[in-house]
Design an enzyme around this catalytic site. Structure first.
Site, PDB file in Angstrom:
ATOM      1  N   THR A  24       0.821  -1.219   0.000  1.00 49.64           N
ATOM      2  CA  THR A  24       0.000   0.000   0.000  1.00 49.64           C
ATOM      3  C   THR A  24       0.853   1.266   0.000  1.00 49.64           C
ATOM      4  O   THR A  24       0.659   2.163  -0.821  1.00 49.64           O
ATOM      5  CB  THR A  24      -0.913  -0.007   1.247  1.00 49.64           C
ATOM      6  N   VAL A  25       1.823   1.331   0.920  1.00 53.47           N
ATOM      7  CA  VAL A  25       2.653   2.537   0.993  1.00 53.47           C
ATOM      8  C   VAL A  25       3.555   2.630  -0.244  1.00 53.47           C
ATOM      9  O   VAL A  25       3.758   3.713  -0.808  1.00 53.47           O
ATOM     10  CB  VAL A  25       3.477   2.565   2.300  1.00 53.47           C
ATOM     11  N   LYS A 116       9.391   0.630  11.723  1.00 54.06           N
ATOM     12  CA  LYS A 116       9.598   0.919  13.147  1.00 54.06           C
ATOM     13  C   LYS A 116       9.941  -0.327  13.951  1.00 54.06           C
ATOM     14  O   LYS A 116      10.728  -0.268  14.897  1.00 54.06           O
ATOM     15  CB  LYS A 116       8.371   1.585  13.767  1.00 54.06           C
ATOM     16  N   GLY A 145       3.154   8.422  10.705  1.00 56.13           N
ATOM     17  CA  GLY A 145       2.776   8.443   9.288  1.00 56.13           C
ATOM     18  C   GLY A 145       3.230   9.713   8.596  1.00 56.13           C
ATOM     19  O   GLY A 145       4.424   9.999   8.490  1.00 56.13           O
ATOM     20  N   ILE A 147       2.973  12.812   9.527  1.00 56.55           N
ATOM     21  CA  ILE A 147       3.367  13.964  10.369  1.00 56.55           C
ATOM     22  C   ILE A 147       4.903  14.040  10.405  1.00 56.55           C
ATOM     23  O   ILE A 147       5.550  13.067  10.775  1.00 56.55           O
ATOM     24  CB  ILE A 147       2.853  13.797  11.821  1.00 56.55           C
ATOM     25  N   GLY A 198     -11.538  -0.919   7.309  1.00 56.44           N
ATOM     26  CA  GLY A 198     -10.189  -1.006   6.740  1.00 56.44           C
ATOM     27  C   GLY A 198      -9.156  -0.201   7.513  1.00 56.44           C
ATOM     28  O   GLY A 198      -8.052   0.025   7.036  1.00 56.44           O
ATOM     29  N   GLU A 201      -5.481  -3.574  10.756  1.00 55.29           N
ATOM     30  CA  GLU A 201      -4.902  -4.680   9.987  1.00 55.29           C
ATOM     31  C   GLU A 201      -5.756  -5.922  10.219  1.00 55.29           C
ATOM     32  O   GLU A 201      -6.470  -6.021  11.211  1.00 55.29           O
ATOM     33  CB  GLU A 201      -3.488  -4.994  10.518  1.00 55.29           C
ATOM     34  N   LYS A 216       7.330   2.945  18.201  1.00 53.78           N
ATOM     35  CA  LYS A 216       7.441   4.362  17.841  1.00 53.78           C
ATOM     36  C   LYS A 216       7.977   5.173  19.024  1.00 53.78           C
ATOM     37  O   LYS A 216       8.776   6.099  18.846  1.00 53.78           O
ATOM     38  CB  LYS A 216       6.074   4.885  17.395  1.00 53.78           C
ATOM     39  N   GLY A 312      -1.794   5.060   6.447  1.00 55.15           N
ATOM     40  CA  GLY A 312      -2.473   5.158   5.157  1.00 55.15           C
ATOM     41  C   GLY A 312      -1.496   5.378   4.018  1.00 55.15           C
ATOM     42  O   GLY A 312      -0.364   5.825   4.223  1.00 55.15           O
TER      43      GLY A 312
HETATM   44  N1  HSE Z   1      -1.067   0.386  12.382  1.00 59.34           N
HETATM   45  C1  HSE Z   1      -0.586   1.708  12.684  1.00 59.34           C
HETATM   46  C2  HSE Z   1      -1.724   2.525  13.286  1.00 59.34           C
HETATM   47  C3  HSE Z   1      -0.106   2.436  11.495  1.00 59.34           C
HETATM   48  O1  HSE Z   1      -2.826   2.034  13.428  1.00 59.34           O
HETATM   49  O2  HSE Z   1      -1.458   3.655  13.630  1.00 59.34           O
HETATM   50  C4  HSE Z   1       1.255   2.023  11.088  1.00 59.34           C
HETATM   51  O3  HSE Z   1       2.185   2.395  12.058  1.00 59.34           O
END
Ligand code: HSE
Length: 446
Positions: A24-25, A116, A145, A147, A198, A201, A216, A312
């Site tokens: 996706t990314v 990460k 993401g 930011i 969606g 995951e 993170k 996203g």
């Molecule tokens: N699965 C993470 C979230 C995004 O829900 O923020 C990817 O780090």
């Protein structure tokens, strides 16, 4: 120039980019590089040319047109392609991502990653390889993401000693907690909703368990305090045991429950991720749904807050391409790693992690107690014997089954004392179930 960038005249570039991981990314990165080529060329002063893409699955229709000659199943074709100046790793997980990154660095190519888990679980090898090779690593997409929080810490806030970082850095968990509060639904119902939309995951374990936020948090702490912190340095509790009852009671006390990453400086650094009550009127409490926000308290700047989409396709790809552009700028000027990836030239500061038992904070406790005279005094007696002072108490009505929820907010207390007191209280025959404990951050000093 593709393969050995250098400023050999007025006309620069293009800078060759290779992508490993066309999920996706990855698709977002391909879209930005192809659809925004002109904008990026104007800003960079040279083109960014996508020259190779590797993925194990080349059959899947990604809804995007790509020249088939760019595609390969072999990541090493990307790493070793002489036209590739910068390698993007978007495979995720530990292996084979770790090997791909190490190999790229060893052949002299800077890397951009969103990984990460790798940085927080097995970062030492990557750090050593960066040291040995002098290569650069971009990982803006690994936290928050889209930011630009790591760039802010590394550059915009470089003049500040960081007192504290408070982050809502998992969108899935924030969506689940927001829905539990707004719709009055259970954890399971909110999680199913997140999956149906969606946002979560298929396997949301890392999000729900708090581990994704812990990865993170370890990266943020490393950037802020100049020592490599791993995921195991982070105290973690997930949101799976948050009950909608506690969300409702929190509201009565004027709080919202958030999965908060808390990183506090001092003689020792606190790094923890757990459900946390924060005052409803605090800016972080207003961050809803899948949005992320990171609040940083610096000694010069005071309070800052960074808000945006933490996951996203396009937000994350935006962060990946930002790193690519930063590195390309260096390459085009013939310099390498002008800005150290983790903010400090060396990650060798002697900073200890504060053991969780030593943490001092406020607490919310929900006891399931028999409804008879003397119960409250037994509970408060044990709390008092451990020097835990009660700020307020509510008892939620009388129940026929014989037990009632007794909810308390404490003043600041030490975690070690709180755990010992609850162990003692939960052994009382007037207590029906394990006591629920949620830490409280009042935001008074941040
Ligand atoms: N699965 C993470 C979230 C995004 O829900 O923020 C990817 O780090």
């Amino acid at each position: 120039m593709c393969g050995g960038v250098g400023s050999g005249g007025d006309e620069k570039g293009p800078v060759g980019v290779g992508l490993i991981g066309f999920g996706t990314v990855g698709r977002g990165v391909v879209r930005i590089l192809t659809e925004k080529g002109d904008l990026l060329r104007e800003r960079l002063g040279a083109g960014l040319k996508l020259v190779k893409i590797a993925d194990v699955d080349l059959e899947r229709d990604r809804g995007i047109r790509v020249d088939p000659s760019l595609l390969t199943r072999d990541a090493r074709e990307v790493i070793h392609d002489p036209r590739v100046d910068i390698v993007i790793e978007l495979v995720g997980g530990i292996e084979p991502a770790r090997s791909f990154i190490l190999e790229a660095l060893q052949v002299g190519k800077p890397v951009v990653t969103a990984n990460k888990a790798l940085l927080a679980e097995a970062g030492e090898e990557i750090l050593n390889a960066l040291e040995d090779t002098g290569q650069d690593l971009g990982f803006e997409a690994s936290v928050g993401g889209g930011i630009p929080i790591l760039k802010a810490l590394r550059e915009g806030l470089v003049a500040n000693a960081v007192h504290g970082i408070y982050g809502i850095i998992n969108g899935t968990a924030n969506y689940v907690l927001t829905m539990m509060e707004k719709e009055g639904i259970s954890f399971q119902e909110a999680l199913s909703l997140a999956q149906a939309k969606g946002y979560a995951e298929a396997d949301p374990t890392l999000d729900i368990s708090g581990m994704d936020a812990a990865h993170k948090a370890a990266i943020l702490a490393t950037m802020a305090f100049g020592r490599y912190f791993k995921a195991r340095d982070v105290y973690v509790e997930g949101i799976d045991r948050v009950d909608s009852k506690d969300i409702l009671y929190a509201r009565e006390f004027g709080y919202r429950v958030k999965l908060l990453a808390i990183i506090k400086g001092g003689s020792q650094v606190e790094i923890r991720v757990h459900p946390t009550m924060i005052p409803t009127d605090h800016s972080l409490a207003k961050v809803e749904g899948v949005y992320n926000a990171v609040y940083i308290e610096g000694d010069g700047v005071g309070s800052t807050m960074f808000y945006g989409r933490g996951a996203g396709e396009m937000p994350t790809a935006s962060a990946v391409v930002a790193d690519v552009v930063d590195i390309a700028r260096d390459l085009l000027k013939g310099v390498s790693r002008r800005v150290p990836p983790f903010s400090y030239e060396r990650l060798d500061r002697a900073v200890e992690v504060k053991p969780m038992e030593e943490v001092v904070t406020r607490y919310y406790m929900r006891f399931t107690a028999q409804d008879r005279p003397g119960v409250l005094s037994k509970i408060s007696g044990i709390l008092a014997s451990r020097k835990i002072s009660i700020e307020s108490v509510i008892q939620k009505g009388r129940r026929e089954e014989g037990t009632v929820p007794v909810v308390m907010m404490t003043h600041e207390a030490r975690e070690r004392d709180v755990r010992a007191a609850l162990e003692e209280i939960d052994r009382l025959d007037v207590i029906g179930k394990k006591t629920v404990l949620i830490r409280v951050e009042d935001g008074r000093d941040w």
